[in-house]
Design a protein around this motif. Sequence first.
Motif, PDB file in Angstrom:
ATOM      1  N   PRO A   1      33.252  34.004  11.598  1.00  0.00           N
ATOM      2  CA  PRO A   1      33.529  34.646  12.889  1.00  0.00           C
ATOM      3  C   PRO A   1      34.885  35.346  12.918  1.00  0.00           C
ATOM      4  N   GLU A   2      34.974  36.357  13.780  1.00  0.00           N
ATOM      5  CA  GLU A   2      36.207  37.140  13.920  1.00  0.00           C
ATOM      6  C   GLU A   2      37.186  36.442  14.859  1.00  0.00           C
ATOM      7  N   ASN A   3      38.431  36.909  14.812  1.00  0.00           N
ATOM      8  CA  ASN A   3      39.449  36.495  15.778  1.00  0.00           C
ATOM      9  C   ASN A   3      39.686  34.984  15.851  1.00  0.00           C
ATOM     10  N   GLN A   4      39.705  34.313  14.701  1.00  0.00           N
ATOM     11  CA  GLN A   4      40.018  32.893  14.696  1.00  0.00           C
ATOM     12  C   GLN A   4      41.543  32.705  14.680  1.00  0.00           C
ATOM     13  N   THR A   5      42.002  31.666  15.359  1.00  0.00           N
ATOM     14  CA  THR A   5      43.455  31.450  15.485  1.00  0.00           C
ATOM     15  C   THR A   5      44.122  31.198  14.137  1.00  0.00           C
ATOM     16  N   TRP A   6      43.377  30.653  13.170  1.00  0.00           N
ATOM     17  CA  TRP A   6      43.975  30.347  11.867  1.00  0.00           C
ATOM     18  C   TRP A   6      44.064  31.568  10.944  1.00  0.00           C
ATOM     19  N   HIS A   7      43.458  32.702  11.294  1.00  0.00           N
ATOM     20  CA  HIS A   7      43.563  33.907  10.464  1.00  0.00           C
ATOM     21  C   HIS A   7      45.002  34.425  10.449  1.00  0.00           C
ATOM     22  N   ARG A   8      45.487  34.783   9.254  1.00  0.00           N
ATOM     23  CA  ARG A   8      46.842  35.333   9.141  1.00  0.00           C
ATOM     24  C   ARG A   8      46.827  36.829   8.853  1.00  0.00           C
ATOM     25  N   HIS A   9      45.746  37.289   8.202  1.00  0.00           N
ATOM     26  CA  HIS A   9      45.652  38.679   7.766  1.00  0.00           C
ATOM     27  C   HIS A   9      45.051  39.502   8.918  1.00  0.00           C
ATOM     28  N   THR A  10      45.853  39.773   9.931  1.00  0.00           N
ATOM     29  CA  THR A  10      45.342  40.338  11.186  1.00  0.00           C
ATOM     30  C   THR A  10      45.948  41.698  11.524  1.00  0.00           C
ATOM     31  N   LEU A  11      46.775  42.236  10.617  1.00  0.00           N
ATOM     32  CA  LEU A  11      47.472  43.495  10.895  1.00  0.00           C
ATOM     33  C   LEU A  11      46.517  44.648  11.194  1.00  0.00           C
ATOM     34  N   GLU A  12      45.368  44.648  10.497  1.00  0.00           N
ATOM     35  CA  GLU A  12      44.404  45.748  10.676  1.00  0.00           C
ATOM     36  C   GLU A  12      43.300  45.406  11.669  1.00  0.00           C
ATOM     37  N   GLY A  13      43.487  44.344  12.448  1.00  0.00           N
ATOM     38  CA  GLY A  13      42.497  43.991  13.461  1.00  0.00           C
ATOM     39  C   GLY A  13      41.765  42.696  13.153  1.00  0.00           C
ATOM     40  N   GLY A  14      41.130  42.134  14.186  1.00  0.00           N
ATOM     41  CA  GLY A  14      40.468  40.833  14.083  1.00  0.00           C
ATOM     42  C   GLY A  14      39.223  40.846  13.214  1.00  0.00           C
ATOM     43  N   ASP A  15      38.732  42.037  12.835  1.00  0.00           N
ATOM     44  CA  ASP A  15      37.534  42.116  11.987  1.00  0.00           C
ATOM     45  C   ASP A  15      37.882  42.291  10.519  1.00  0.00           C
TER      46      ASP A  15
END
Lengths: 140, 140, 140
Positions: free
Chosen positions: B72-86
């Motif tokens: 799933p997208e937009n999880q709080t533990w994601h760090r690689h988010t510079l280019e968006g939640g997808d």
Amino acid sequence: MEWYKDTLEVRTRGKGLYPFTDAVNARIREWGVSEGMGFLFLQHTSASLVISESYDPTARIDLEQFMDRLAPENQTWHRHTLEGGDDSPSHMRAMLTDTSLAIPIDNNQLSLGAWQGIYLFEHRARGHRRRILLRCLSVT
Amino acid sequence: MEWYKDTLEVRTRGKGLYPFTDAVNARIREWGVSEGMGFLFLQHTSASLVISESYDPTARIDLEQFMDRLAPENQTWHRHTLEGGDDSPSHMRAMLTDTSLAIPIDNNQLSLGAWQGIYLFEHRARGHRRRILLRCLSVT
Amino acid sequence: MEWYKDTLEVRTRGKGLYPFTDAVNARIREWGVSEGMGFLFLQHTSASLVISESYDPTARIDLEQFMDRLAPENQTWHRHTLEGGDDSPSHMRAMLTDTSLAIPIDNNQLSLGAWQGIYLFEHRARGHRRRILLRCLSVT
């Protein structure tokens, strides 16, 4: 057409993604293979091969975390536990990723996309020496 | 033995499975390759290649939904988010599917099963032009 | 260089991992292919190919359980249900594993690691006859 082969070794220090694109391209240059196909085959079942983002290191951290969550260790339903709680999940993670890859060669190197790198994904907690068979079909 | 190569482009309009079997078979016919191996390699890390059911479109809808749920997208533990939640989920979904495929060629076409089709799986929300390297080894 | 081909059939008795490494090596020996590449391609979308642990049977039981949990059957959001509750999950499970494999051949057999075996992963509840295309490029 010509055939070239070698075995690469990647030494790991426990779980995570280890890049080895450069080692493959170095062999291709040494052999003088300008055009053809490169084949990579990993001789292990608790590690795997992955092609992924090579630019931003946080992408790799997310992939490692994702695998920890997708196939978590130490589940009560695991039966294959003789070698530790990370053994059975290591086979699951290997099954979901790759053991063999086929990559075109052009201009004396792998024809990877601008942001692609090749990684050895170590799934065991302890470090290992991992053997990757490299085969090249030169077509010129 | 002969070697043929080309680059296919698949234009996507956001997330989903895009069929391109016909484009590959058209090249194989043009080249007159009656027997051998076809190799497909995708030069991207936020899209992937999939061979799956080509008959019932609901099968593809389920596969797309499944990937949305599995990574799933937009999880709080994601760090690689510079280019968006997808972005980070797109690398996860690519890692679980394929970047390279090797498919036998017989009778001037890919030897797919009766219900198999080849798909480009776009994992980003926005449309992209995706490059697929096609290589053919003709053995006759 | 020489080209060899055959079609293997694996009969399944419902869901699970079925080993067939020996059938591939038998063909390679019959053909006298001492060195090259072996290509396996499965012509189905509700079964898949897996290379995994061949020693301890509990490893396979865990992999089968893992897939049941990762892509469970009979979910309310599944739309592709005409052929039963195990049909759409079978495509999901096939998508996460492999349809094509490329394995080096040396010394008249597949160059598998000490603990690697090749399996047909049946994802349908009912038994099937599964067709695997075997292609060999002999390079000597």
